[in-house]
Design a protein around this motif. Sequence first.
Motif, PDB file in Angstrom:
ATOM      1  N   TYR A  41       0.864  -1.167   0.000  1.00 39.49           N
ATOM      2  CA  TYR A  41       0.000   0.000   0.000  1.00 39.49           C
ATOM      3  C   TYR A  41       0.903   1.220   0.000  1.00 39.49           C
ATOM      4  O   TYR A  41       2.052   1.152   0.408  1.00 39.49           O
ATOM      5  CB  TYR A  41      -0.971   0.012   1.181  1.00 39.49           C
ATOM      6  CG  TYR A  41      -0.331  -0.125   2.537  1.00 39.49           C
ATOM      7  CD1 TYR A  41      -0.014   0.994   3.286  1.00 39.49           C
ATOM      8  CD2 TYR A  41      -0.051  -1.379   3.067  1.00 39.49           C
ATOM      9  CE1 TYR A  41       0.563   0.876   4.523  1.00 39.49           C
ATOM     10  CE2 TYR A  41       0.529  -1.503   4.304  1.00 39.49           C
ATOM     11  CZ  TYR A  41       0.837  -0.375   5.029  1.00 39.49           C
ATOM     12  OH  TYR A  41       1.418  -0.495   6.257  1.00 39.49           O
ATOM     13  N   CYS A  43       1.110   4.883   1.378  1.00 42.76           N
ATOM     14  CA  CYS A  43       0.583   5.914   2.273  1.00 42.76           C
ATOM     15  C   CYS A  43       0.692   7.307   1.667  1.00 42.76           C
ATOM     16  O   CYS A  43      -0.070   8.193   2.014  1.00 42.76           O
ATOM     17  CB  CYS A  43       1.323   5.892   3.602  1.00 42.76           C
ATOM     18  SG  CYS A  43       1.000   4.410   4.573  1.00 42.76           S
ATOM     19  N   LYS A  45      -0.114   8.195  -1.193  1.00 43.30           N
ATOM     20  CA  LYS A  45      -1.246   8.445  -2.079  1.00 43.30           C
ATOM     21  C   LYS A  45      -2.573   8.452  -1.329  1.00 43.30           C
ATOM     22  O   LYS A  45      -3.624   8.521  -1.931  1.00 43.30           O
ATOM     23  CB  LYS A  45      -1.285   7.398  -3.186  1.00 43.30           C
ATOM     24  CG  LYS A  45      -0.144   7.528  -4.156  1.00 43.30           C
ATOM     25  CD  LYS A  45      -0.537   6.959  -5.476  1.00 43.30           C
ATOM     26  CE  LYS A  45       0.529   7.264  -6.484  1.00 43.30           C
ATOM     27  NZ  LYS A  45       0.023   8.021  -7.582  1.00 43.30           N
ATOM     28  N   CYS A  46      -2.517   8.377  -0.031  1.00 42.50           N
ATOM     29  CA  CYS A  46      -3.731   8.340   0.785  1.00 42.50           C
ATOM     30  C   CYS A  46      -4.013   9.723   1.358  1.00 42.50           C
ATOM     31  O   CYS A  46      -3.083  10.433   1.750  1.00 42.50           O
ATOM     32  CB  CYS A  46      -3.548   7.330   1.919  1.00 42.50           C
ATOM     33  SG  CYS A  46      -4.996   7.197   2.984  1.00 42.50           S
ATOM     34  N   TYR A  49      -6.871   8.881   5.877  1.00 39.49           N
ATOM     35  CA  TYR A  49      -8.062   8.322   6.515  1.00 39.49           C
ATOM     36  C   TYR A  49      -7.802   7.925   7.967  1.00 39.49           C
ATOM     37  O   TYR A  49      -8.603   8.231   8.850  1.00 39.49           O
ATOM     38  CB  TYR A  49      -8.575   7.122   5.720  1.00 39.49           C
ATOM     39  CG  TYR A  49      -9.757   6.465   6.371  1.00 39.49           C
ATOM     40  CD1 TYR A  49     -10.992   7.101   6.389  1.00 39.49           C
ATOM     41  CD2 TYR A  49      -9.646   5.222   6.968  1.00 39.49           C
ATOM     42  CE1 TYR A  49     -12.091   6.507   6.991  1.00 39.49           C
ATOM     43  CE2 TYR A  49     -10.739   4.616   7.569  1.00 39.49           C
ATOM     44  CZ  TYR A  49     -11.948   5.261   7.575  1.00 39.49           C
ATOM     45  OH  TYR A  49     -13.026   4.679   8.176  1.00 39.49           O
ATOM     46  N   CYS A  50      -6.676   7.284   8.232  1.00 39.28           N
ATOM     47  CA  CYS A  50      -6.396   6.833   9.598  1.00 39.28           C
ATOM     48  C   CYS A  50      -6.290   8.007  10.564  1.00 39.28           C
ATOM     49  O   CYS A  50      -6.558   7.865  11.750  1.00 39.28           O
ATOM     50  CB  CYS A  50      -5.135   5.978   9.645  1.00 39.28           C
ATOM     51  SG  CYS A  50      -3.652   6.799   9.025  1.00 39.28           S
ATOM     52  N   CYS A 139      -3.827  -2.355   4.145  1.00 41.55           N
ATOM     53  CA  CYS A 139      -4.641  -1.259   4.669  1.00 41.55           C
ATOM     54  C   CYS A 139      -5.979  -1.304   3.941  1.00 41.55           C
ATOM     55  O   CYS A 139      -6.033  -1.111   2.719  1.00 41.55           O
ATOM     56  CB  CYS A 139      -3.941   0.078   4.437  1.00 41.55           C
ATOM     57  SG  CYS A 139      -4.945   1.500   4.889  1.00 41.55           S
ATOM     58  N   TYR A 141      -8.535   0.724   3.922  1.00 45.63           N
ATOM     59  CA  TYR A 141      -8.958   1.963   3.269  1.00 45.63           C
ATOM     60  C   TYR A 141      -8.202   2.161   1.961  1.00 45.63           C
ATOM     61  O   TYR A 141      -8.771   2.579   0.966  1.00 45.63           O
ATOM     62  CB  TYR A 141      -8.760   3.186   4.173  1.00 45.63           C
ATOM     63  CG  TYR A 141      -9.183   4.455   3.464  1.00 45.63           C
ATOM     64  CD1 TYR A 141     -10.536   4.764   3.313  1.00 45.63           C
ATOM     65  CD2 TYR A 141      -8.256   5.304   2.901  1.00 45.63           C
ATOM     66  CE1 TYR A 141     -10.939   5.900   2.629  1.00 45.63           C
ATOM     67  CE2 TYR A 141      -8.648   6.444   2.215  1.00 45.63           C
ATOM     68  CZ  TYR A 141      -9.991   6.734   2.079  1.00 45.63           C
ATOM     69  OH  TYR A 141     -10.390   7.847   1.389  1.00 45.63           O
ATOM     70  N   TYR A 142      -6.907   1.829   1.943  1.00 47.97           N
ATOM     71  CA  TYR A 142      -6.132   2.000   0.711  1.00 47.97           C
ATOM     72  C   TYR A 142      -6.674   1.093  -0.397  1.00 47.97           C
ATOM     73  O   TYR A 142      -6.764   1.506  -1.552  1.00 47.97           O
ATOM     74  CB  TYR A 142      -4.641   1.738   0.954  1.00 47.97           C
ATOM     75  CG  TYR A 142      -3.816   2.027  -0.280  1.00 47.97           C
ATOM     76  CD1 TYR A 142      -3.646   3.335  -0.720  1.00 47.97           C
ATOM     77  CD2 TYR A 142      -3.238   1.007  -1.013  1.00 47.97           C
ATOM     78  CE1 TYR A 142      -2.920   3.619  -1.860  1.00 47.97           C
ATOM     79  CE2 TYR A 142      -2.514   1.279  -2.156  1.00 47.97           C
ATOM     80  CZ  TYR A 142      -2.353   2.590  -2.571  1.00 47.97           C
ATOM     81  OH  TYR A 142      -1.642   2.859  -3.708  1.00 47.97           O
ATOM     82  N   LEU A 145      -9.750   2.785  -1.570  1.00 49.24           N
ATOM     83  CA  LEU A 145      -9.367   3.986  -2.315  1.00 49.24           C
ATOM     84  C   LEU A 145      -8.872   3.627  -3.716  1.00 49.24           C
ATOM     85  O   LEU A 145      -9.252   4.277  -4.699  1.00 49.24           O
ATOM     86  CB  LEU A 145      -8.281   4.734  -1.539  1.00 49.24           C
ATOM     87  CG  LEU A 145      -7.788   6.052  -2.109  1.00 49.24           C
ATOM     88  CD1 LEU A 145      -8.929   7.061  -2.162  1.00 49.24           C
ATOM     89  CD2 LEU A 145      -6.638   6.597  -1.273  1.00 49.24           C
ATOM     90  N   LYS A 146      -8.042   2.602  -3.825  1.00 50.95           N
ATOM     91  CA  LYS A 146      -7.558   2.166  -5.150  1.00 50.95           C
ATOM     92  C   LYS A 146      -8.728   1.769  -6.042  1.00 50.95           C
ATOM     93  O   LYS A 146      -8.784   2.142  -7.207  1.00 50.95           O
ATOM     94  CB  LYS A 146      -6.598   0.967  -5.002  1.00 50.95           C
ATOM     95  CG  LYS A 146      -5.201   1.360  -4.715  1.00 50.95           C
ATOM     96  CD  LYS A 146      -4.188   0.215  -4.668  1.00 50.95           C
ATOM     97  CE  LYS A 146      -4.651  -1.126  -5.094  1.00 50.95           C
ATOM     98  NZ  LYS A 146      -3.679  -2.185  -4.950  1.00 50.95           N
ATOM     99  N   ILE A 158     -10.715  11.352  -3.923  1.00 53.41           N
ATOM    100  CA  ILE A 158     -10.720  11.046  -2.488  1.00 53.41           C
ATOM    101  C   ILE A 158     -12.073  10.438  -2.137  1.00 53.41           C
ATOM    102  O   ILE A 158     -13.097  11.111  -2.220  1.00 53.41           O
ATOM    103  CB  ILE A 158     -10.449  12.301  -1.641  1.00 53.41           C
ATOM    104  CG1 ILE A 158      -9.039  12.809  -1.943  1.00 53.41           C
ATOM    105  CG2 ILE A 158     -10.590  11.982  -0.155  1.00 53.41           C
ATOM    106  CD1 ILE A 158      -8.647  14.050  -1.195  1.00 53.41           C
TER     107      ILE A 158
END
Length: 164
Positions: A41, A43, A45-46, A49-50, A139, A141-142, A145-146, A158
Amino acid sequence: MMRCLTGRRRVPKVRARLVLRVAKIKNRSGEKVFFVGKEKYNCLKCPGYCCSYPNIHAKPKDIRRLAEHFKVSEEEAEKRYTEKGFKEKGMKKAPRVLRHQKDEHFGSICWFFDTDKRRCTIYEARPEICREYPGRKRCGYYEFLKFERDAQEDPDYIAITNNY
């Protein structure tokens, strides 16, 4: 003590095993990618969220780290940067948590999060819980998101959640 992969700070041997399972490398397009075990993953590109979790715990050693970072007393760091969180299932008392600020994507996000750059402003002094996230090989969320970015055909999309 062993050196962390970045070579920036020393970590105890027990923690080094965890750190050594996480490797930062560059993929074919030159982006930094984090590998944990076999899963990957990114991070970078996130949108953080966390950091939008409402209870980002700040243990006494995390408050001590923040105090050293900002050159204030531990009492002042606790007062300025944390607040009483909500008691979660199985807890004896409500924890100290990092304060939050408003965020256009998640409603609320960590006070130390730069909402323009979408990055942590206290990365070197961040709490233990942030250092260990996500604590598993992937992750969730990742992955979400992808999927959403592919579906929207927009690499900067987003995917918001109702985390407020």
